[in-house]
Design a protein around this motif. Structure first.
Motif: not given
Length: 530
Positions: A399-406, A437-441, A456-463, A506-509
């Protein structure tokens, strides 16, 4: 009329050779010579053209020159055209007499002098041009006069409309001023108006005086910041806080202020710049929340007591299992005194005790009154420092960890706690994702607030699971304690931040919003640099 334009001249004679002679004498690029061989034809041309002069032969079959001239002079549109009679020398007196009776302005006897003919025609052409120029000027003057009349009429209408608008605007302004006066003086919030030029207090409302203890008479000519307003969490940059009340664009900034009697109270400060009589001023509004803060602290204390009771059962359950294991092995060892305890039993007991100790450690991390050490920190620097660790953890599962920092201003936070928050959420995201999968911070600033997103690009969280997120000891992991996200929420609260979860298939933020004004953080940064 421009002098270079052609003018129309009518030549009337029944003999072609006479017309050719007249045309030869009067040939000019400025003349449009029109020829007629009889009076009837001449009358037709008069209906079509506006002639500068007419050269009319007297002796013609049918309508002679005199009769033709009389008919031309009878028409209103052609009566002004000058007519030059051309006649034989033998009948000069008759021509002259009849010519004047027919309205002729001049005459020429045959054979005529070319120079004299040209000079006479040029004189009448000049008169025609001058008349046309005068007509053009008169028409233009009439048009301008009409335009001025129309503009004057329009101006009267505009003035009337503007007068109505001004009267209406004045009424609305009076209503607005009266409404503002009532809102200002009857507001339950502390309101003050101060000049940005000299920082003088221009006006304060009644509740401002009642809460602060300063009477209206004490404010005349006062330039100081009487309330000593400062951010609620400010401990390191108080030198910059003296101008906080005069800063524009603050909204519900949590502050503390000191009254005349020395009492420190809590409030939410909002400011807005306005112009009063052309002078820039700041309207500051403080919503006093001292009682609410005290009540919140009491509710928090009661909630903590309630939470302690709920968590005690959870801790007892979680710790009972490893303690039961250790107790069983110790009792077994006691009965078998002649035999040494196997090393694997000892390792198992140590492991169970370490597990119990970890549960207790994480439980203590939930304490809301845990001592923190907030300092001005760069959020991006904290993330950069964690990136190699997260990247290494991700590589174990492809898995990869991507940074998108402003760029973000410095934040007043506890660096160690924020590291733990990011690490807990990011590791959860890596664990939830499938291979590849790719994790973005991501970090950025929105509405004057710093935002941290961990995607993340996981399956999401059930309600049904999402509504329990952050609850102590709630977990979906086989070996989880259920304290990781609970600790994150506790850390966020201590560092004036909110955590929200946005999930789908499609994932959780996880969105962490730092409730610190960037303006205050920049002030703190400038003070630190000084």
């Amino acid at each position: 009329m421009v002098n270079g334009e052609k003018v129309d001249i009518l030549l009337v004679d029944d003999r072609p050779e006479n017309l050719i002679a007249l045309e030869a004498v009067l040939a000019s690029p400025y003349y449009n010579l029109i020829k007629a061989d009889c009076g009837e034809e001449a009358l037709k041309y008069v209906l079509q053209y506006d002639f500068a002069v007419i050269l009319l032969d007297v002796q013609m079959p049918g309508l002679n020159g005199f009769e033709t001239a009389e008919l031309i002079k009878q028409r209103k549109t052609s009566m002004h055209i000058p007519i030059i009679f051309i006649t034989a020398l033998s009948k000069a007196s008759e021509h002259v007499s009849k010519g004047y009776s027919a309205g002729a302005v001049d005459y020429i006897f045959k054979p005529f002098n070319p120079s004299l003919l040209r000079s006479k025609v040029e004189a009448f052409v000049d008169i025609y041009r001058n008349r046309k120029e005068i007509e053009v000027q008169r028409n233009e003057l009439e048009r301008q006069t009409a335009d001025l009349k129309q503009k004057y009429m329009n101006l009267e209408v505009i003035i009337a409309d503007k007068t109505k608008e001004l009267l209406l605007a004045n009424e609305e302004l009076q209503v607005s001023q009266e409404s503002f006066r009532k809102i200002f003086h009857c507001s339950p919030n502390l309101m003050a108006i101060r000049s940005l030029y000299d920082k003088k207090y221009l006006q304060v409302n009644k509740i401002w005086s009642e809460v602060t203890g300063y009477e209206i008479e004490e404010l005349e000519g006062v330039l100081d910041n009487l309330l000593h307003i400062k951010p609620e969490t400010s401990t390191e940059f108080s030198n910059e806080t003296h101008s906080l009340e005069l800063q524009d664009g603050l909204y519900n900034e949590q502050v503390t202020y000191v009254t005349k009697g020395g009492e420190t109270r809590d409030g939410l400060l909002s400011t807005e710049q306005v112009y009063i009589n052309g002078e820039p001023c700041i309207i500051s509004v403080i919503t006093d929340v001292t009682d609410s803060v005290k009540m919140q602290k009491e509710i928090t204390r009661l909630d903590r007591l309630n939470l302690v009771g709920e968590m005690a059962a959870g801790i007892a359950h979680e710790i009972r299992n490893p303690m039961t294991t250790v107790l069983g092995f110790l009792q077994l060892s006691k009965k078998q005194q002649e035999y040494p305890t196997p090393i694997e039993y000892i390792d198992l007991m140590i492991g169970e005790l370490e597990r119990a100790n970890g549960i207790i450690t994480e439980f203590l991390a939930l304490a809301k009154d845990k001592a923190t050490d907030p300092r001005l920190e760069n959020l991006n620097d904290i993330i950069y420092a964690l990136h190699p660790l997260l990247q290494a953890e991700g590589m174990l599962g492809n898995k990869n960890v991507n940074l998108d920092l402003e760029d973000c201003p410095l934040l007043f936070i506890d660096e160690k706690e924020i590291r733990q928050l990011i690490l807990n959420i990011a590791l959860n995201g890596l664990e939830a994702m499938p291979l590849g999968g790719q994790l973005t911070i991501r970090t950025y600033v929105e509405s004057d607030r710093a935002i941290l997103k961990i995607i993340d690009e996981g399956p999401g969280i059930e309600p049904d699971v999402l509504k329990h997120i952050g609850t102590p000891f709630f977990t979906t992991k086989d070996k989880g304690t259920g304290l990781g996200l609970a600790i994150c929420y506790s850390i966020a609260a201590r560092n004036r931040a909110n955590i929200e979860a946005d999930t789908s298939e499609h994932g959780t933020t996880f969105i962490v919003t730092f409730q610190q004004s960037m303006r205050l953080c920049k002030n703190a940064e400038n003070t630190t640099n000084i």
